[in-house]
Scaffold this active site. Structure first.
Site, PDB file in Angstrom:
ATOM      1  N   ASP A   8       0.873  -1.183   0.000  1.00 61.43           N
ATOM      2  CA  ASP A   8       0.000   0.000   0.000  1.00 61.43           C
ATOM      3  C   ASP A   8       0.908   1.230   0.000  1.00 61.43           C
ATOM      4  O   ASP A   8       2.143   1.119  -0.149  1.00 61.43           O
ATOM      5  CB  ASP A   8      -1.009  -0.053   1.166  1.00 61.43           C
ATOM      6  CG  ASP A   8      -0.383   0.173   2.537  1.00 61.43           C
ATOM      7  OD1 ASP A   8       0.854   0.344   2.625  1.00 61.43           O
ATOM      8  OD2 ASP A   8      -1.134   0.185   3.532  1.00 61.43           O
ATOM      9  N   HIS A   9       0.322   2.403   0.223  1.00 60.22           N
ATOM     10  CA  HIS A   9       1.096   3.650   0.221  1.00 60.22           C
ATOM     11  C   HIS A   9       2.145   3.671   1.331  1.00 60.22           C
ATOM     12  O   HIS A   9       3.147   4.362   1.212  1.00 60.22           O
ATOM     13  CB  HIS A   9       0.142   4.849   0.377  1.00 60.22           C
ATOM     14  CG  HIS A   9      -0.702   4.745   1.603  1.00 60.22           C
ATOM     15  ND1 HIS A   9      -1.787   3.876   1.677  1.00 60.22           N
ATOM     16  CD2 HIS A   9      -0.615   5.336   2.819  1.00 60.22           C
ATOM     17  CE1 HIS A   9      -2.325   3.966   2.885  1.00 60.22           C
ATOM     18  NE2 HIS A   9      -1.632   4.838   3.595  1.00 60.22           N
ATOM     19  N   CYS A  65       3.206  -3.031   4.065  1.00 57.59           N
ATOM     20  CA  CYS A  65       2.370  -1.871   4.409  1.00 57.59           C
ATOM     21  C   CYS A  65       3.075  -1.122   5.525  1.00 57.59           C
ATOM     22  O   CYS A  65       4.280  -1.318   5.731  1.00 57.59           O
ATOM     23  CB  CYS A  65       0.937  -2.288   4.753  1.00 57.59           C
ATOM     24  SG  CYS A  65       0.715  -3.296   6.221  1.00 57.59           S
ATOM     25  N   GLY A  66       2.378  -0.272   6.245  1.00 58.56           N
ATOM     26  CA  GLY A  66       3.033   0.503   7.293  1.00 58.56           C
ATOM     27  C   GLY A  66       3.580  -0.386   8.402  1.00 58.56           C
ATOM     28  O   GLY A  66       4.730  -0.257   8.815  1.00 58.56           O
ATOM     29  N   THR A  67       2.752  -1.306   8.857  1.00 56.55           N
ATOM     30  CA  THR A  67       3.153  -2.215   9.937  1.00 56.55           C
ATOM     31  C   THR A  67       3.367  -3.655   9.459  1.00 56.55           C
ATOM     32  O   THR A  67       3.966  -4.454  10.180  1.00 56.55           O
ATOM     33  CB  THR A  67       2.062  -2.278  11.016  1.00 56.55           C
ATOM     34  OG1 THR A  67       0.850  -2.745  10.383  1.00 56.55           O
ATOM     35  CG2 THR A  67       1.818  -0.918  11.638  1.00 56.55           C
ATOM     36  N   GLY A  68       2.818  -4.001   8.319  1.00 56.81           N
ATOM     37  CA  GLY A  68       2.801  -5.394   7.852  1.00 56.81           C
ATOM     38  C   GLY A  68       1.621  -6.165   8.422  1.00 56.81           C
ATOM     39  O   GLY A  68       1.289  -7.258   7.943  1.00 56.81           O
ATOM     40  N   ILE A  69       0.976  -5.601   9.423  1.00 55.36           N
ATOM     41  CA  ILE A  69      -0.080  -6.345  10.127  1.00 55.36           C
ATOM     42  C   ILE A  69      -1.343  -6.474   9.269  1.00 55.36           C
ATOM     43  O   ILE A  69      -1.892  -7.573   9.120  1.00 55.36           O
ATOM     44  CB  ILE A  69      -0.411  -5.684  11.483  1.00 55.36           C
ATOM     45  CG1 ILE A  69       0.811  -5.739  12.399  1.00 55.36           C
ATOM     46  CG2 ILE A  69      -1.587  -6.391  12.145  1.00 55.36           C
ATOM     47  CD1 ILE A  69       0.657  -4.923  13.688  1.00 55.36           C
ATOM     48  N   GLY A  70      -1.793  -5.368   8.705  1.00 53.83           N
ATOM     49  CA  GLY A  70      -3.001  -5.430   7.874  1.00 53.83           C
ATOM     50  C   GLY A  70      -2.822  -6.382   6.711  1.00 53.83           C
ATOM     51  O   GLY A  70      -3.712  -7.207   6.412  1.00 53.83           O
ATOM     52  N   MET A  71      -1.680  -6.288   6.054  1.00 50.53           N
ATOM     53  CA  MET A  71      -1.402  -7.172   4.912  1.00 50.53           C
ATOM     54  C   MET A  71      -1.419  -8.638   5.353  1.00 50.53           C
ATOM     55  O   MET A  71      -1.988  -9.497   4.667  1.00 50.53           O
ATOM     56  CB  MET A  71      -0.034  -6.843   4.300  1.00 50.53           C
ATOM     57  CG  MET A  71       0.026  -5.555   3.521  1.00 50.53           C
ATOM     58  SD  MET A  71      -0.966  -5.655   2.002  1.00 50.53           S
ATOM     59  CE  MET A  71      -0.250  -4.288   1.064  1.00 50.53           C
ATOM     60  N   HIS A  98      10.331 -24.003   8.955  1.00 51.61           N
ATOM     61  CA  HIS A  98       9.341 -24.701   9.784  1.00 51.61           C
ATOM     62  C   HIS A  98       7.899 -24.540   9.299  1.00 51.61           C
ATOM     63  O   HIS A  98       7.118 -25.468   9.443  1.00 51.61           O
ATOM     64  CB  HIS A  98       9.414 -24.197  11.237  1.00 51.61           C
ATOM     65  CG  HIS A  98      10.669 -24.614  11.944  1.00 51.61           C
ATOM     66  ND1 HIS A  98      10.799 -24.558  13.314  1.00 51.61           N
ATOM     67  CD2 HIS A  98      11.855 -25.077  11.474  1.00 51.61           C
ATOM     68  CE1 HIS A  98      12.005 -24.980  13.665  1.00 51.61           C
ATOM     69  NE2 HIS A  98      12.677 -25.297  12.561  1.00 51.61           N
ATOM     70  N   ARG A 132       9.039 -33.440  10.290  1.00 52.17           N
ATOM     71  CA  ARG A 132       8.026 -33.207  11.336  1.00 52.17           C
ATOM     72  C   ARG A 132       7.262 -31.906  11.104  1.00 52.17           C
ATOM     73  O   ARG A 132       6.094 -31.779  11.495  1.00 52.17           O
ATOM     74  CB  ARG A 132       8.669 -33.215  12.725  1.00 52.17           C
ATOM     75  CG  ARG A 132       9.572 -32.038  13.012  1.00 52.17           C
ATOM     76  CD  ARG A 132      10.300 -32.210  14.346  1.00 52.17           C
ATOM     77  NE  ARG A 132      10.968 -30.990  14.791  1.00 52.17           N
ATOM     78  CZ  ARG A 132      12.130 -30.551  14.322  1.00 52.17           C
ATOM     79  NH1 ARG A 132      12.747 -31.213  13.349  1.00 52.17           N
ATOM     80  NH2 ARG A 132      12.679 -29.445  14.799  1.00 52.17           N
ATOM     81  N   HIS A 133       7.914 -30.958  10.434  1.00 55.50           N
ATOM     82  CA  HIS A 133       7.238 -29.681  10.176  1.00 55.50           C
ATOM     83  C   HIS A 133       6.130 -29.852   9.139  1.00 55.50           C
ATOM     84  O   HIS A 133       5.137 -29.137   9.158  1.00 55.50           O
ATOM     85  CB  HIS A 133       8.244 -28.638   9.708  1.00 55.50           C
ATOM     86  CG  HIS A 133       9.337 -28.415  10.708  1.00 55.50           C
ATOM     87  ND1 HIS A 133       9.092 -27.937  11.971  1.00 55.50           N
ATOM     88  CD2 HIS A 133      10.671 -28.653  10.643  1.00 55.50           C
ATOM     89  CE1 HIS A 133      10.228 -27.867  12.638  1.00 55.50           C
ATOM     90  NE2 HIS A 133      11.196 -28.306  11.860  1.00 55.50           N
TER      91      HIS A 133
HETATM   92  C1  RB5 Z   1      -2.003   2.783   6.498  1.00 50.55           C
HETATM   93  O1  RB5 Z   1      -2.062   3.990   7.159  1.00 50.55           O
HETATM   94  C2  RB5 Z   1      -1.697   1.668   7.466  1.00 50.55           C
HETATM   95  O2  RB5 Z   1      -2.779   1.450   8.294  1.00 50.55           O
HETATM   96  C3  RB5 Z   1      -1.322   0.414   6.730  1.00 50.55           C
HETATM   97  O3  RB5 Z   1      -0.205   0.663   5.926  1.00 50.55           O
HETATM   98  C4  RB5 Z   1      -0.938  -0.771   7.597  1.00 50.55           C
HETATM   99  O4  RB5 Z   1      -0.021  -0.423   8.568  1.00 50.55           O
HETATM  100  C5  RB5 Z   1      -2.060  -1.550   8.132  1.00 50.55           C
HETATM  101  O5  RB5 Z   1      -1.893  -2.545   8.824  1.00 50.55           O
END
Ligand code: RB5
Length: 145
Positions: A8-9, A65-71, A98, A132-133
């Site tokens: 993303d951006h 993405c910004g955190t990688g979490i959303g992706m 693994h 095993r993995h």
């Molecule tokens: C965008 O502002 C941000 O929320 C996105 O890049 C990401 O970090 C979401 O998990």
């Protein structure tokens, strides 16, 4: 190996760094954007990449993405996807050995470009250990079915 990559951006700079790592490693890839200055929605990039990996059109995917979490949350909704959110070199290696992770997610607001390049390099060249993995990964696949 064929890799689908997108961001993303919030992940454009690291996405470009990783494409240069794949050029160095002579790994074939396709870039699915974003080409954006404005804010976009990460699921619009994570889900198509995850579907391309799940269908076998691509062997692996990389999402930033910004955190990688959303992706990573979005990608892991797609059946057959094992997306690992990684911000260090140890787990980059072990998630391939693994977990046979087929998508790597990273956050550009979490780590710098040098570490992101090393994580991508390790994740791209490390093979699944099987054994095993494999039994453990199969339990996830069986649950999905
Ligand atoms: C965008 O502002 C941000 O929320 C996105 O890049 C990401 O970090 C979401 O998990």
């Amino acid at each position: 190996m064929k890799v689908a990559i997108a961001s993303d951006h919030g992940g454009i700079h690291i996405r470009k760094e990783i494409m240069s790592v794949m050029d160095e490693l002579q790994i074939s890839y396709e870039d699915f954007g974003c080409e954006c200055d404005t804010s976009v929605d990460y699921p619009d990039y994570a889900l198509p990449v995850a579907e391309k990996v799940a269908s076998g059109e691509f062997d692996r995917g990389i999402l930033v993405c910004g955190t990688g979490i959303g992706m990573s949350i979005a990608a892991n909704k797609v059946k057959g996807i094992r997306c690992a959110l990684v911000h260090d070199m140890f787990t980059a290696k072990v998630t391939r050995e693994h977990n046979d992770s087929n998508i790597l997610a990273m956050g550009e607001r979490v780590i710098g470009p040098g570490l992101a390049r090393e994580i991508a390099r390790i994740w791209l060249v490390t093979e699944f250990e099987g054994g095993r993995h494999e039994n453990r990964v199969n339990k996830i696949t069986d649950y999905e079915a």
